[in-house]
Design a protein around this motif. Structure first.
Motif, PDB file in Angstrom:
ATOM      1  N   LYS A 151      -8.389   1.529  -3.278  1.00  0.00           N
ATOM      2  CA  LYS A 151      -8.520   2.490  -2.180  1.00  0.00           C
ATOM      3  C   LYS A 151      -9.858   3.223  -2.184  1.00  0.00           C
ATOM      4  O   LYS A 151     -10.440   3.482  -1.129  1.00  0.00           O
ATOM      5  CB  LYS A 151      -7.369   3.498  -2.245  1.00  0.00           C
ATOM      6  N   ASP A 205       0.859  -1.174   0.000  1.00  0.00           N
ATOM      7  CA  ASP A 205       0.000   0.000   0.000  1.00  0.00           C
ATOM      8  C   ASP A 205       0.902   1.233   0.000  1.00  0.00           C
ATOM      9  O   ASP A 205       1.522   1.561   1.016  1.00  0.00           O
ATOM     10  CB  ASP A 205      -0.903  -0.026   1.241  1.00  0.00           C
ATOM     11  N   TYR A 257      -5.107   8.948   5.031  1.00  0.00           N
ATOM     12  CA  TYR A 257      -5.717   8.922   3.701  1.00  0.00           C
ATOM     13  C   TYR A 257      -5.172  10.068   2.849  1.00  0.00           C
ATOM     14  O   TYR A 257      -5.853  11.067   2.627  1.00  0.00           O
ATOM     15  CB  TYR A 257      -7.243   9.024   3.779  1.00  0.00           C
ATOM     16  N   ASP A 260       0.166   4.322  -0.080  1.00  0.00           N
ATOM     17  CA  ASP A 260      -0.320   5.456   0.716  1.00  0.00           C
ATOM     18  C   ASP A 260       0.138   5.373   2.166  1.00  0.00           C
ATOM     19  O   ASP A 260       0.450   6.393   2.792  1.00  0.00           O
ATOM     20  CB  ASP A 260      -1.847   5.518   0.659  1.00  0.00           C
ATOM     21  N   THR A 310      -4.758   9.763  -3.453  1.00  0.00           N
ATOM     22  CA  THR A 310      -4.490   8.409  -3.946  1.00  0.00           C
ATOM     23  C   THR A 310      -4.896   8.291  -5.412  1.00  0.00           C
ATOM     24  O   THR A 310      -5.747   9.059  -5.877  1.00  0.00           O
ATOM     25  CB  THR A 310      -5.272   7.391  -3.078  1.00  0.00           C
TER      26      THR A 310
END
Length: 523
Positions: free
Chosen positions: A370, A322, A412, A324, A415
């Motif tokens: 996401k 991931d 968050y 992010d 993305t």
């Protein structure tokens, strides 16, 4: 040893705790144990205790896995028993696709995500392939377009109707023929619309431009079966693992190998690009047949930066990264657990966080994009776990525990979204562009307005780099021989019909010519 001296030693050991019941004379049993432990640990050099995990501050240190309730799972699914090392599962914000066990060809289910619970045995399937389906992948920019590849040497593009299937689907939107052996992998380009990569058992990677429905490039640098493909963030680089024990970094448009590692001590199976870190992570097997992971510099594959042994089990390790959160998830095929780590650009590069445990073994795992996650629950990753023995698909949410119900911007970041950054012609022309980013706070439920238009195909031969990819090649198996035989029989029958029609036309023209010559006007 005098009682007074022993009493002082016990007090020294118990100082950090509340010493409530210390009495003069001989110590109690618990005090004797603490004394022994104290004498043992103080005898050790502090550097000999480096096996203890070092504390590292991280916002993801307490991430935990939460399994969905049974009513939110997908039950009664005949998951394929194929032993091919793939996930057999693909998921996006609207649909879940699972390769199923079937006779007389390959098929897979496509289920709307809201349709949880038990799936009926006669539920409609996508069943147009003549061989087992080996891999499926959703288009990252169009929610209802999915690509599949099969043992029948074809790649097919399917369009799933709104609300899911109402009847069996046998006609594909687009059929792509170019491989001479079965096709084991398909991957969509991460930033360009309608560019698809496929890897076959003919050791070739074909790049398809779906706007024209033809392969436009062929990567022919592998000497054995390709096991895995992964792209960097903007899709300018492709990395592959192969059965020839080599790890390669390739420039996909030219097919040029930029870096190559001969992994004899670390036999690589799977590889993943670590976002923009210019790092690769591979999973494989050590020379002692233990599972291990290795971190590489993508610009220098001469030696891995680190190698770390995981355990002595035999199942394949699937890596998921991931970008992010900079978190890496490791899930073993046949295991029930998922380990997760945090990746950094500085030593020690890899920091162990925690492990999700489950008694049910997993055959494969699908990963939700996401923009399909539940940000209100602080969900940062979601797996869809295939439990073959129960015919069950089990969602597993990885959650960051937070007390606040408000949007957590620190977990968050912006993305990659559902809009492509490039057209096929732009990418093939040499342009590279980062993904179009989106915020999960505003409008992350918006669906893409793009529509896939299948090209009209009439061309029979497939020529790439001056080579006809559909030319006859020696078959390796009896099934390939039979398929080639029936294909040739169809071709012979078609040619005979065409020849007969031309003979009839020739006779008609000859008769007309004779009539013209014998007509009175020509006398």
């Amino acid at each position: 040893m005098p009682h007074g001296d022993l009493e002082i030693a016990v007090v020294r050991v118990l100082t950090p705790w509340k010493l409530a019941n210390t009495v003069s004379g001989l110590p109690s049993a618990s005090e004797s144990w603490l004394l022994t432990t104290h004498q043992h640990t103080t005898a050790l050099d502090p550097w000999q205790m480096s096996w203890r995990p070092q504390y590292r501050s991280s916002k993801f240190r307490n991430v935990y896995g939460k399994v969905a309730n049974r009513e939110h799972c997908f039950d009664g699914i005949p998951i394929t028993k194929n032993v091919h090392d793939n996930h057999f599962c693909a998921v996006n914000a609207r649909f879940l696709a699972i390769v199923t066990e079937s006779a007389g060809g390959g098929s897979f289910l496509v289920i709307p995500l809201e349709q949880t619970g038990r799936i009926e045995p006669n539920y409609p399937k996508v069943c147009g392939h003549q061989g087992n389906v080996l891999d499926i992948k959703w288009n990252p920019f169009i929610d209802n377009i999915i690509a599949s590849c099969s043992e029948d040497t074809s790649v097919r593009i399917w369009e799933i109707p709104e609300g899911g299937l109402k009847r069996n689907m046998t006609e594909a939107l687009l059929e792509l023929h170019g491989h001479s052996r079965r096709v084991g992998l398909v991957e969509w380009h991460p930033t360009t619309n309608n560019i698809l990569f496929s890897a076959g058992y003919d050791y070739k990677v074909l790049i398809w431009n779906l706007d024209v429905g033809e392969p436009v490039k062929m990567i022919d640098c592998h000497s054995d079966v390709i096991l895995c493909m992964s792209f960097n963030t903007d899709g300018s680089l492709l990395t592959t693992t192969c059965k020839d024990k080599k790890l390669r970094v390739i420039e996909p448009r030219s097919g040029r190998v930029l870096q190559e590692a001969n992994c004899k001590n670390h036999r690589v199976n799977r590889v993943v690009f670590l976002g923009n870190m210019k790092r690769l992570l591979t999973t494989g097997v050590s020379r002692w047949n233990t599972r291990q992971i290795a971190l590489w510099d993508q610009e220098d594959l001469s030696m891995p930066l680190i190698e770390e042994e995981i355990d002595g089990l035999s199942g394949l390790l699937f890596p998921f990264y991931d970008a992010d959160t900079h978190m890496l998830y490791l899930a073993g095929k046949g295991d029930g657990n998922i380990r997760y780590y945090e990746i950094s650009t500085e030593k020690p590069y890899l920091s162990y966080l925690m492990e999700f445990r489950s008694p049910a073994p997993q055959k494969g795992l699908g990963v939700m994009p996401k923009h399909g996650l539940d940000v209100s629950a602080c969900e940062v990753f979601r797996f869809y776990k295939l439990v073959t023995l129960k015919g069950l698909i089990e969602p597993i949410s990885m959650i960051v525990p937070r007390r606040s119900d408000s949007y957590q911007e620190d977990i968050y970041p912006m993305t990659p979204g559902t809009e492509p950054a490039l057209t096929p012609d732009e990418w093939l022309g040499g342009i590279d562009r980062d993904p179009v980013l989106m915020s999960l706070k505003e409008g992350y439920k918006k669906s893409s307005k793009m529509v896939f238009k299948a090209p009209i195909k009439e061309k029979k031969s497939v020529v790439v780099n001056g080579i006809d990819l559909l030319e006859n090649v020696p078959p390796r198996t009896e099934n390939e021989l039979l398929r080639m035989f029936f294909r040739q029989q169809d071709e012979i029958r078609r040619l005979k019909e065409e020849l007969a029609q031309k003979d009839i036309r020739i006779r008609q023209l000859q008769l007309e010519l004779k009539n013209l010559r014998n007509s009175p006007k020509n006398c």
